[in-house]
Design a protein around this motif. Sequence first.
Motif, short mmCIF file in Angstrom:
data_model
loop_
_atom_site.label_atom_id
_atom_site.label_comp_id
_atom_site.label_asym_id
_atom_site.label_seq_id
_atom_site.Cartn_x
_atom_site.Cartn_y
_atom_site.Cartn_z
N ILE A 112 40.95 8.30 -6.60
CA ILE A 112 41.06 6.92 -6.96
C ILE A 112 41.43 6.39 -5.62
N ALA A 113 42.64 6.92 -5.12
CA ALA A 113 43.24 6.30 -3.82
C ALA A 113 42.31 6.27 -2.62
N GLN A 114 41.64 7.62 -2.49
CA GLN A 114 40.75 7.77 -1.42
C GLN A 114 39.70 6.87 -1.39
N PHE A 115 39.00 6.89 -2.99
CA PHE A 115 37.89 5.86 -3.13
C PHE A 115 38.21 4.57 -2.79
N GLU A 116 39.32 3.96 -3.24
CA GLU A 116 39.77 2.51 -2.98
C GLU A 116 39.86 2.30 -1.44
N ARG A 117 40.18 3.30 -0.64
CA ARG A 117 40.59 3.26 0.81
C ARG A 117 39.17 3.46 1.42
N GLU A 118 38.40 4.07 0.94
CA GLU A 118 36.96 4.02 1.60
C GLU A 118 36.13 2.57 1.37
N LEU A 119 36.50 1.99 0.33
CA LEU A 119 35.93 0.76 -0.05
C LEU A 119 36.42 -0.33 0.86
N MET A 120 37.67 -0.30 1.07
CA MET A 120 38.59 -1.15 1.98
C MET A 120 37.75 -1.05 3.33
N LEU A 121 37.82 0.27 3.77
CA LEU A 121 37.21 0.49 5.19
C LEU A 121 35.68 -0.27 5.32
N GLU A 122 35.11 -0.04 4.30
CA GLU A 122 33.56 -0.34 4.25
C GLU A 122 33.67 -1.96 4.26
N ARG A 123 34.52 -2.85 3.53
CA ARG A 123 34.63 -3.90 3.62
C ARG A 123 35.00 -4.44 4.79
N GLN A 124 36.07 -4.09 5.46
CA GLN A 124 36.35 -4.21 6.69
C GLN A 124 35.24 -4.02 7.80
N ARG A 125 34.41 -3.09 7.76
CA ARG A 125 33.47 -2.91 8.78
C ARG A 125 32.13 -4.19 8.57
N GLU A 126 32.06 -4.27 7.16
CA GLU A 126 31.29 -5.31 6.82
C GLU A 126 31.78 -6.73 7.70
N GLY A 127 32.96 -6.93 7.31
CA GLY A 127 33.68 -8.37 8.00
C GLY A 127 33.59 -8.39 9.35
N ILE A 128 33.75 -7.23 10.18
CA ILE A 128 33.63 -7.24 11.58
C ILE A 128 32.15 -7.26 12.16
N ALA A 129 31.23 -6.62 11.29
CA ALA A 129 29.95 -6.79 11.70
C ALA A 129 29.51 -8.35 11.49
N LYS A 130 29.86 -8.98 10.53
CA LYS A 130 29.78 -10.30 10.28
C LYS A 130 30.21 -11.42 11.47
N ALA A 131 31.56 -11.16 11.48
CA ALA A 131 32.16 -11.82 12.46
C ALA A 131 31.78 -11.56 14.18
N LYS A 132 31.14 -10.43 14.45
CA LYS A 132 30.43 -10.10 15.46
C LYS A 132 29.15 -10.94 15.56
N GLY A 133 28.67 -11.11 14.63
CA GLY A 133 26.95 -11.72 14.38
C GLY A 133 27.26 -13.25 14.65
N GLU A 134 28.63 -13.78 14.31
CA GLU A 134 28.85 -15.05 14.39
C GLU A 134 29.44 -15.29 15.76
N GLY A 135 29.69 -14.31 16.64
CA GLY A 135 30.48 -14.57 17.60
C GLY A 135 31.74 -14.65 17.98
#
Length: 185
Positions: A112-135
Amino acid sequence: MIIGYARTSTTDQKAGLEAQERDLRAAGVERLYQEQTSATGPRKALAEAIDYARHGDTLVVTKLDRLARSVAELVSITKQLEAKGASLRVLNLNLDTETPTGKLMLNMLGSIAQFERELMLERQREGIAKAKGEGKYKGRKPTARAKADEVMRLAETGLSREQIAKELGIGVASVYRVLASTRHQ
């Protein structure tokens, strides 16, 4: 013997390390190993704690994430302890691998802890991609390029690439990149 292991990811998390030490001492820890390093890198104190463990000993941590970042790593650590006849106890989960239920719970919670961490990293990557897209995302400030003049000055004094890197607190590869880029200009 009850062996404790405490870890924080960075040196500025002094209060977190002190809290872990307090909790481990309260749990009866007789020998404490602690370090301030990322879980992804080498953890010398953890290796020493596992190496020190003997038959009948218990390695105690305050939280599962202080010990392992993945189920595979958790399984590896528990197997090393089991091979020595030692067990693992996680304080905040009231979990002890001396019992079959404790072993089962450890594997389930680790998954469960590994699953949570992978979800958190996925959300982080999505946030970074969105921020990059917005400059809005610029990434980490390049430290080596900011020190290019200092790299050049030290190189002219005859210092080796390794000495320059150590002196400026940057990677050797960064020194090579700065020197290579200035030759091509």
